[in-house]
Design an enzyme around this catalytic site. Structure first.
Site: not given
Ligand code: TYD
Length: 139
Positions: A55
């Site tokens: 992302h």
């Molecule tokens: P995501 O940002 O997609 O993870 P990464 O970039 O590390 O692969 O987040 C994964 C899941 O966790 C998504 O459902 C959103 C949740 N999340 C939160 O609730 N709070 C946060 O601060 C973060 C980073 C993620």
């Protein structure tokens, strides 16, 4: 220009304070990194086959560190791609807004620590690469 955007994603060094008792790493907001910190999160137990990230953020600034172990970060500003391996506790990768990132090749003990400039907001995410390219063309 987009090339300067990826160039601003720099590895920053945080020289440890060391004595015979060991090392301390210090990161101060707006001094050692170019943003205020509103959130800290960390990922761990990441299987080696997994790619995290996938992302970009519209406004969020982040610093990503391998506080333990190692992993690779692929950065993409829509024009230029760059790969960085994080494996040292005394350095972190600053990622400015509008950079697509993939995190991969996590070692078994890897802990990815992230300092973020704002609270979690799903509206700040761009999770589709085509949407990312479209967003760049209008911003
Ligand atoms: P995501 O940002 O997609 O993870 P990464 O970039 O590390 O692969 O987040 C994964 C899941 O966790 C998504 O459902 C959103 C949740 N999340 C939160 O609730 N709070 C946060 O601060 C973060 C980073 C993620």
């Amino acid at each position: 220009m987009s090339s300067s955007r990826i160039e601003s994603c720099q590895l920053l060094a945080f020289p440890p304070i060391s004595d015979k008792r060991g090392d301390i790493g210090v990161i101060e907001a707006m001094r050692d990194i170019p943003f205020d910190i509103k959130r800290i999160y960390y990922s761990y137990n990441t299987p080696n086959s997994v790619v995290r990230g996938g992302h970009a953020h519209k406004k969020l600034h982040q610093l990503i560190m391998a506080i333990s172990g190692s992993f690779d970060v692929m950065l993409d500003d829509g024009h230029t791609k760059r790969g960085v391996t994080l494996n040292q506790r005394d350095q972190g990768l600053y990622i400015c807004p509008l950079i697509w990132r993939d995190l991969a090749n996590f070692s078994k003990e890897a802990v990815c620590l992230v300092l973020a400039s704002d609270y979690y907001d799903e509206m700040d995410y761009i999770r589709d690469y085509k949407d990312f390219i479209s967003f760049l063309s209008v911003c």
